[in-house]
Design an enzyme around this catalytic site. Structure first.
Site, PDB file in Angstrom:
ATOM      1  N   LYS A  88       0.897  -1.058  -0.348  1.00 25.37           N
ATOM      2  CA  LYS A  88      -0.042   0.067  -0.149  1.00 25.37           C
ATOM      3  C   LYS A  88       0.767   1.375  -0.388  1.00 25.37           C
ATOM      4  CE  LYS A  88      -4.456  -1.547   1.745  1.00 25.37           C
ATOM      5  NZ  LYS A  88      -4.740  -3.415   2.296  1.00 25.37           N
ATOM      6  N   GLU A 110      -9.629   6.697   4.581  1.00 25.15           N
ATOM      7  CA  GLU A 110     -10.237   6.256   4.579  1.00 25.15           C
ATOM      8  C   GLU A 110      -9.517   4.743   4.901  1.00 25.15           C
ATOM      9  OE1 GLU A 110      -9.750   6.212   1.276  1.00 25.15           O
ATOM     10  OE2 GLU A 110      -9.817   3.651   0.598  1.00 25.15           O
ATOM     11  N   SER A 376       1.258  -9.721  -1.117  1.00 22.75           N
ATOM     12  CA  SER A 376       1.215  -8.408  -0.844  1.00 22.75           C
ATOM     13  C   SER A 376       1.451  -7.956   0.542  1.00 22.75           C
ATOM     14  CB  SER A 376      -0.192  -8.022  -1.208  1.00 22.75           C
ATOM     15  OG  SER A 376      -1.121  -9.357   0.046  1.00 22.75           O
TER      16      SER A 376
HETATM   17  C1  PLP Z   1      -5.200  -4.215   1.426  1.00 21.02           C
HETATM   18  C2  PLP Z   1      -4.339  -5.303   1.415  1.00 21.02           C
HETATM   19  C3  PLP Z   1      -5.185  -6.262   0.348  1.00 21.02           C
HETATM   20  C4  PLP Z   1      -6.521  -5.522  -0.399  1.00 21.02           C
HETATM   21  O1  PLP Z   1      -5.984  -5.134  -1.070  1.00 21.02           O
HETATM   22  P1  PLP Z   1      -6.250  -4.697  -2.847  1.00 21.02           P
HETATM   23  O2  PLP Z   1      -6.656  -3.070  -3.452  1.00 21.02           O
HETATM   24  O3  PLP Z   1      -6.810  -5.802  -3.209  1.00 21.02           O
HETATM   25  O4  PLP Z   1      -4.402  -5.183  -3.824  1.00 21.02           O
HETATM   26  C5  PLP Z   1      -4.235  -7.041  -0.289  1.00 21.02           C
HETATM   27  N1  PLP Z   1      -3.052  -7.908   0.496  1.00 21.02           N
HETATM   28  C6  PLP Z   1      -2.137  -6.562   1.416  1.00 21.02           C
HETATM   29  C7  PLP Z   1      -1.668  -6.923   2.483  1.00 21.02           C
HETATM   30  C8  PLP Z   1      -3.331  -5.312   2.543  1.00 21.02           C
HETATM   31  O5  PLP Z   1      -2.690  -4.667   3.499  1.00 21.02           O
END
Ligand code: PLP
Length: 390
Positions: A88, A110, A376
C-alpha cells in the site's frame, strides 16, 4: 490504452459522483497526467520508493514450496518486505507527491483494517501534511493497534458510526468530507476503485510491482512466467502485478475471499458472485441484493472484506483476460501455515489466499512452468486473528 478519456474500461469505470466532486476529479486528472509526463516527478517517486520504502523488493524462488508440490517453479514477489509491511505504501507515496504538487496540505483517507490508514499516515508524516483518517467504529475496536500507530504519526482517526460501521461506510464519510473541504484537501484512495482517475492512477503507482517482477524473472529464468497469482480485495496489488504483463502470453489468476463459502452469504467474492452495479463512484461488479442494496461481506482477512472491486478487474473478467477463483477462510489459514512452516515467511492473511491457490495449481503443471505469486504483505497484523482460529 485503457481507460479511455472518460475513464471507462469497456463498460466499467466512469465517474458516478455528485457535481461538487467533478472539478476536484478533473483537477486531479490534469495534475496526474502532467506529473506522469514530467521526468522530475518520476525521479522523485522512484527516489522515495527506493530510499524510503525499500524497493526493489526481491523476487524470491520458493525452493521448498516448489519441491513440496513437484510441479511448477514458484516465485514470490516480496512486497511484505516494504516499509509498513505491504504494497500500500507504493500508492500513498505517489498520491502524497501529487497532493504536494496541487498544494493541498490536508489529507483524508478511509481505512478498513487500518493498513491503508497507516500507509497514508506514514506518507503524510513524511511529507509534513495534516492527515485525517475515517474508520468504522467496529473496525477501530478490532484494530486498536493500527489506530494507535496512526495517532503516533500525528494522524487523527475519526470514528464512523453509520451503517455497518465498517469500510464501506468509512468511504462514504470520506467522500462527504471531500465535498465540504475540496479546495484544501486531497483524498488518498487506497485501491484501484472509486471514480476516474483513481483506478488508473493507483494502478500506475502499483505497476512498479509488475515492472520489477518482469525484469527480475527475465534475468533469473530468461523467460516470462506462465501464471501470475494475486489476491483481490479492491484489486491494487493484483493489478499492479498483472498490468505490465497485459500484452504477454501470461495467464492472470485473481484470488477472491471465499469466506465461509461462496454458497453462503458470508464471503467477499465480488467478481465470482456479484452483479454489475455502482459503488463508490464507479460501475463495476458489486455484491448487492435484488434492490441494489450493498450486501454485508465476510472474510478472515480484513483487506479482502469489501463488497466492490476495481473496474479494470471487471473488464478483465468480462473479456476473459484474467480468471478469478475463490479461496475460503479455512484454505487461507492452510496457506498461512504452509508458508510459515515451509519457507519461514509469515504472510498476511490476504496473500495467504493466493499461496493456497498456488499450492493447488503448481502440482498440475510441469517442472518447466513458472508461477509468480504476489506476497502483498507480512502477517504480523494477523497473528491475533490466526491464534483465535487455530
Ligand atoms: C489491503 C491489502 C490487500 C487488498 O487490497 P488490494 O487493493 O486488493 O491489493 C491485500 N494484501 C494486503 C497485505 C493488504 O494490506
Amino acid at each position: 490504452m485503457l481507460p479511455g478519456k472518460r475513464g471507462y474500461f469497456g463498460r466499467f469505470g466512469g465517474k458516478y459522483v455528485p457535481e461538487t466532486l467533478m472539478s476536484a476529479l478533473d483537477e486531479l486528472e490534469r495534475e496526474y497526467l502532467k506529473a506522469k509526463k514530467n521526468p522530475g516527478f518520476k525521479k522523485e517517486f522512484d527516489f522515495y520508493l527506493k530510499k524510503y520504502a525499500g524497493r526493489p523488493t526481491p523476487l524470491y524462488f520458493a525452493r521448498n514450496l516448489t519441491k513440496k508440490f513437484k510441479g511448477a517453479r514458484i516465485y514470490l514477489k516480496r512486497e511484505d518486505l516494504l516499509h509498513t509491511g505491504a504494497h500500500k505504501i507504493n500508492n500513498t507515496i505517489g498520491q502524497l507527491l501529487l497532493a504536494k504538487r496541487m498544494k493541498k496540505n490536508r489529507i483524508i483517507a478511509e481505512t478498513g483494517a487500518g493498513q491503508h490508514g497507516v500507509a497514508t499516515a506514514t506518507a503524510a508524516a513524511l511529507f509534513g501534511c495534516e492527515c485525517h483518517v475515517y474508520m468504522g467504529q467496529e473496525d477501530m475496536k478490532r484494530q486498536a493497534l493500527n489506530v494507535f500507530r496512526m495517532a503516533l504519526m500525528g494522524t487523527e482517526v475519526i470514528p464512523v458510526t453509520s451503517g455497518s460501521k465498517t469500510l464501506k461506510d468509512a468511504i462514504n464519510e470520506t467522500l462527504r468530507d471531500w465535498v465540504t473541504n475540496i479546495r484544501t484537501t486531497h483524498y488518498v484512495l487506497g485501491s484501484v476503485v472509486g471514480p476516474h482517475p483513481y483506478p488508473k492512477m493507483v494502478r500506475d503507482f502499483q505497476s512498479v510491482i509488475g515492472k520489477e517482477a518482469r525484469a527480475q524473472i527475465l534475468k533469473e529464468e530468461g523467460r516470462l512466467p506462465d501464471y501470475l497469482l494475486a489476491c483481490v480485495g479492491g484489486g491494487s496489488n493484483s493489478m499492479g502485478l498483472f498490468y505490465p504483463f497485459f500484452k504477454d502470453k501470461v495467464r492472470f489468476v485473481g484470488v477472491e475471499a471465499g469466506g465461509a463459502g461462496i454458497s453462503s452469504s458470508k464471503h467477499a467474492a465480488t467478481l465470482i458472485k456479484g452483479g454489475i452495479g455502482i459503488l463508490h463512484g464507479s460501475k463495476s461488479y458489486v455484491l448487492q441484493d435484488s434492490d441494489g442494496q450493498i450486501n454485508f461481506t465476510h472474510s478472515i482477512s480484513a483487506g479482502l472484506d469489501y463488497p466492490g472491486v476495481g473496474p479494470e478487474h471487471s473488464f478483465y473478467k468480462k473479456s476473459g483476460r484474467a480468471s478469478y477463483v475463490a479461496v475460503n477462510d479455512k484454505e487461507a489459514l492452510a496457506g498461512f501455515k504452509m508458508l510459515s512452516e515451509i519457507e519461514g515467511i509469515i504472510p498476511a492473511l490476504e496473500p495467504a489466499h493466493a499461496i493456497y491457490q498456488a499450492s493447488k495449481l503448481a502440482p498440475k503443471l510441469s517442472k518447466k512452468n513458472i508461477i509468480i505469486v504476489c506476497l502483498s504483505g507480512r502477517g504480523d497484523k494477523d497473528i491475533d486473528i490466526v491464534k483465535e482460529y487455530l
